[in-house]
Design an enzyme around this catalytic site. Structure first.
Site, PDB file in Angstrom:
ATOM      1  N   HIS A 276      83.494 -13.669  52.281  1.00  0.00           N
ATOM      2  CA  HIS A 276      84.638 -12.988  51.661  1.00  0.00           C
ATOM      3  C   HIS A 276      84.156 -11.649  51.101  1.00  0.00           C
ATOM      4  O   HIS A 276      82.979 -11.278  51.284  1.00  0.00           O
ATOM      5  CB  HIS A 276      85.248 -13.877  50.572  1.00  0.00           C
TER       6      HIS A 276
ATOM      7  N   HIS B  87      80.774 -11.424  49.356  1.00  0.00           N
ATOM      8  CA  HIS B  87      79.602 -11.313  50.246  1.00  0.00           C
ATOM      9  C   HIS B  87      79.515  -9.888  50.815  1.00  0.00           C
ATOM     10  O   HIS B  87      78.419  -9.324  50.926  1.00  0.00           O
ATOM     11  CB  HIS B  87      79.712 -12.291  51.417  1.00  0.00           C
TER      12      HIS B  87
ATOM     13  N   GLN C  41      70.924 -28.991  49.352  1.00  0.00           N
ATOM     14  CA  GLN C  41      71.386 -28.588  48.024  1.00  0.00           C
ATOM     15  C   GLN C  41      72.702 -29.249  47.623  1.00  0.00           C
ATOM     16  O   GLN C  41      73.236 -28.962  46.564  1.00  0.00           O
ATOM     17  CB  GLN C  41      71.489 -27.065  47.913  1.00  0.00           C
TER      18      GLN C  41
END
Ligand code: PAF
Length: 283
Positions: free
Chosen positions: A34, A37, A61
């Site tokens: 988006h 970024h 993660q």
């Protein structure tokens, strides 16, 4: 844009560029890109000759397998966005390229206090996973500068610790959070929100602003309680809302009027977990 799927090919290519004098900027992502970024890519392009973006949804993660499975994947539009920004290189590995010996029994980092608070207890193992993948990505890319978003404030602190632990010379550049006009911080997770929930989610920004603008030296509990009720009225289930020391992330219930503080929130709406933060402005 050149797309590499294998670490060996990426490293060979980048090494040649560095030998010819190129500086490398790196923007690691999990895709579903988006404007936030895009701002990291633009920042990297301002400072470095060559910008490498990685897209990899890192399994190690995610402490919640459902969250991993639901992570949005929009690879075609991601590539189109990166191309429109004239990103030079995309690294798009498979799990086996980054974890050739599998994802079990991986290295453990002594991340200290900055990983033990906030997201730490809420997402056990999350920051170990972030460091496992970020270190692998850094080995593959060998960047001069690493660009990350302030929205993940604690992650930036943890990555700074990783760089310290690994004696890395990479410069970490933390870039400001981009927001929707409503104040909602841009996040890949917003794609999972209904339009109604997106409107309500602006309450996170309101709660952050409320504390930031009302904070005075002295106890801060009443303010945090009022901020919690802003979130609850909007329909949020709060994981944490804390005011912490900017440097070591220790929680504080008093302000002496001089310490730099950061307000951090994690809360669920529509079963989507959102995080955001605000650095308390000096007054
Ligand atoms: O912030 C993210 O998108 C991820 O945690 C990162 C840094 C790309 C590591 O997987």
């Amino acid at each position: 844009m050149i797309i590499f799927k294998h670490q060996k090919d990426l490293s060979n290519f980048l090494q040649k560029q560095v030998n010819q004098g190129a500086t490398i900027g790196f923007v690691p992502t999990m895709g579903a890109l988006h404007a936030g970024h895009a701002s990291l890519i633009s920042e990297s392009k301002k400072h470095c000759k060559l910008t490498v973006c990685s897209i990899f949804v890192n399994p190690t993660q995610f402490n919640d397998t459902a969250d991993f499975a639901k992570y949005p994947k929009t690879i075609e539009s991601d590539i189109a966005l990166l191309e429109s920004l004239q990103t030079e290189v995309l690294y798009l590995p498979e799990v086996s390229d980054l974890y050739p010996s599998g994802t079990q029994q991986l290295e453990h980092y002594d991340l200290g206090k900055v990983a033990d608070v906030l997201e730490g207890p809420s997402r056990p193992g999350h920051f170990q996973g972030v460091c496992q993948v970020v270190n692998r990505l850094l080995m593959a890319v060998q960047p001069h500068q690493l660009f990350m978003g302030q929205k993940d404030f604690q992650q930036c602190r943890v990555v700074a610790r990783l760089l310290e632990l690994t004696n890395s010379s990479v410069k970490l550049v933390t870039c400001p959070t981009l927001r929707e006009p409503s104040g909602l911080a841009m996040s890949s997770r917003n794609m999972r929100l209904s339009e109604v929930a997106k409107q309500k989610a602006a309450a996170i920004y309101q709660a952050l602003n409320y504390i930031n603008s009302s904070l005075k030296p002295g106890p801060i509990q009443t303010l945090t309680e009022e901020a919690c009720s802003i979130l609850e009225k909007a329909g949020f289930k709060i994981d944490y809302l804390k005011v912490c020391n900017y440097y070591d992330l220790s929680e504080t219930d008093q302000w002496n009027g001089t310490d730099v503080l950061v307000i951090l929130i994690a809360a669920y709406i529509d079963d989507v977990r959102l995080i955001d933060n605000m650095i308390v402005s000096s007054r």
